[in-house]
Motif scaffolding. Sequence first.
Motif, PDB file in Angstrom:
ATOM      1  N   ARG A 139      -9.998  -5.217  -4.947  1.00 25.99           N
ATOM      2  CA  ARG A 139      -8.620  -5.745  -4.358  1.00 25.99           C
ATOM      3  C   ARG A 139      -8.109  -4.830  -3.616  1.00 25.99           C
ATOM      4  NH1 ARG A 139      -6.588  -8.736 -10.076  1.00 25.99           N
ATOM      5  NH2 ARG A 139      -8.397 -10.174 -10.061  1.00 25.99           N
ATOM      6  N   ARG A 140      -7.120  -5.328  -2.765  1.00 31.80           N
ATOM      7  CA  ARG A 140      -6.519  -4.327  -1.963  1.00 31.80           C
ATOM      8  C   ARG A 140      -5.396  -3.177  -2.482  1.00 31.80           C
ATOM      9  NH1 ARG A 140      -5.287  -4.575   3.703  1.00 31.80           N
ATOM     10  NH2 ARG A 140      -3.433  -3.591   4.260  1.00 31.80           N
TER      11      ARG A 140
ATOM     12  N   LEU B 297      -5.972   0.598  -2.151  1.00 28.15           N
ATOM     13  CA  LEU B 297      -4.914   1.522  -1.756  1.00 28.15           C
ATOM     14  C   LEU B 297      -4.358   2.713  -2.708  1.00 28.15           C
ATOM     15  CD1 LEU B 297      -2.637  -1.269   0.097  1.00 28.15           C
ATOM     16  CD2 LEU B 297      -4.100   0.460   1.321  1.00 28.15           C
TER      17      LEU B 297
END
Length: 290
Positions: free
Chosen positions: A2-3, A7
């Motif tokens: 997942r982003r 990040l």
Amino acid sequence: MRRPLLLAIIALLIVGIALRVVQLDKKVFWIDEAFTALRISGYDESEVVVYFQAQPLLTAGDLERFQSYSRDKGILDTIRGLAVHEPQLPPVYFVLVRAWAGFWGSSIAAIRSFSAVASLLAVGGMYFLAAELFGSARVGGFAAALLAISPFQVLYAQEARPYSLWTLTLLLASFLLLRALRRDRPLDWWLYAIALVSALYTFLFSIFVVFGYTLYVFAQAKSHTKKWAKSRRSTAALPDFYRRGDRQPDSLAGAGLALPTAESGGGGLGFAVGGGGFWGATADVGAALY
């Protein structure tokens, strides 16, 4: 992945890089690092003493002469100094950092930067090891991020000593061993052997890791033996090796190991390290496992 998680991992990696390179030359240059600089110069302790005794007045330049890369000395002088004065230290780190100093200079930041780079590469090594071990890129990213911000790793990343390079070689050796066991290709075993020899020639305590690798390989082999034995009733016969007892699995042969056979009367696994540090170390197969 997942982003947000990606990040977060990237952010931790950036923080880890910053912690390794910021104020690299501001920490106290302590005595062990001074000996690293002496090894880089190629001079040894006896030459330093003779020179100092001949000088009526010592200057900072006199001291710097023995703390900087010298073209009058070579790699063999570095190795000779280790063998005579610090026999507990293998030569790989000191040979590499001498070459590094010859290119980048002998400032505190320059010679410490070698450890910083090795530590950053170790973060990548941790990713590959965890991904191989758990079969998950996500786990690999988590593991790499944790190593990137580890206070212990950051501390040694800013020190002109072999520990960051040792970490890198062990992570690579562990990853390559797992991959070699999984794929059982000659190239994988050769790469594993190169990484393992590099670790042994970087830090003497690598011998204990070799012992751990050996136990792991034997445990894996015994696990496979039990699985094959349980399936005997549903197959015509066990694999030829387990029926005749005179051949070894390819994965063990590639590792330079062997299971005990009926003809050998059992097997043994062990080692004993003699005196004299790395330069006088001897290994002996001895303690019986069966």
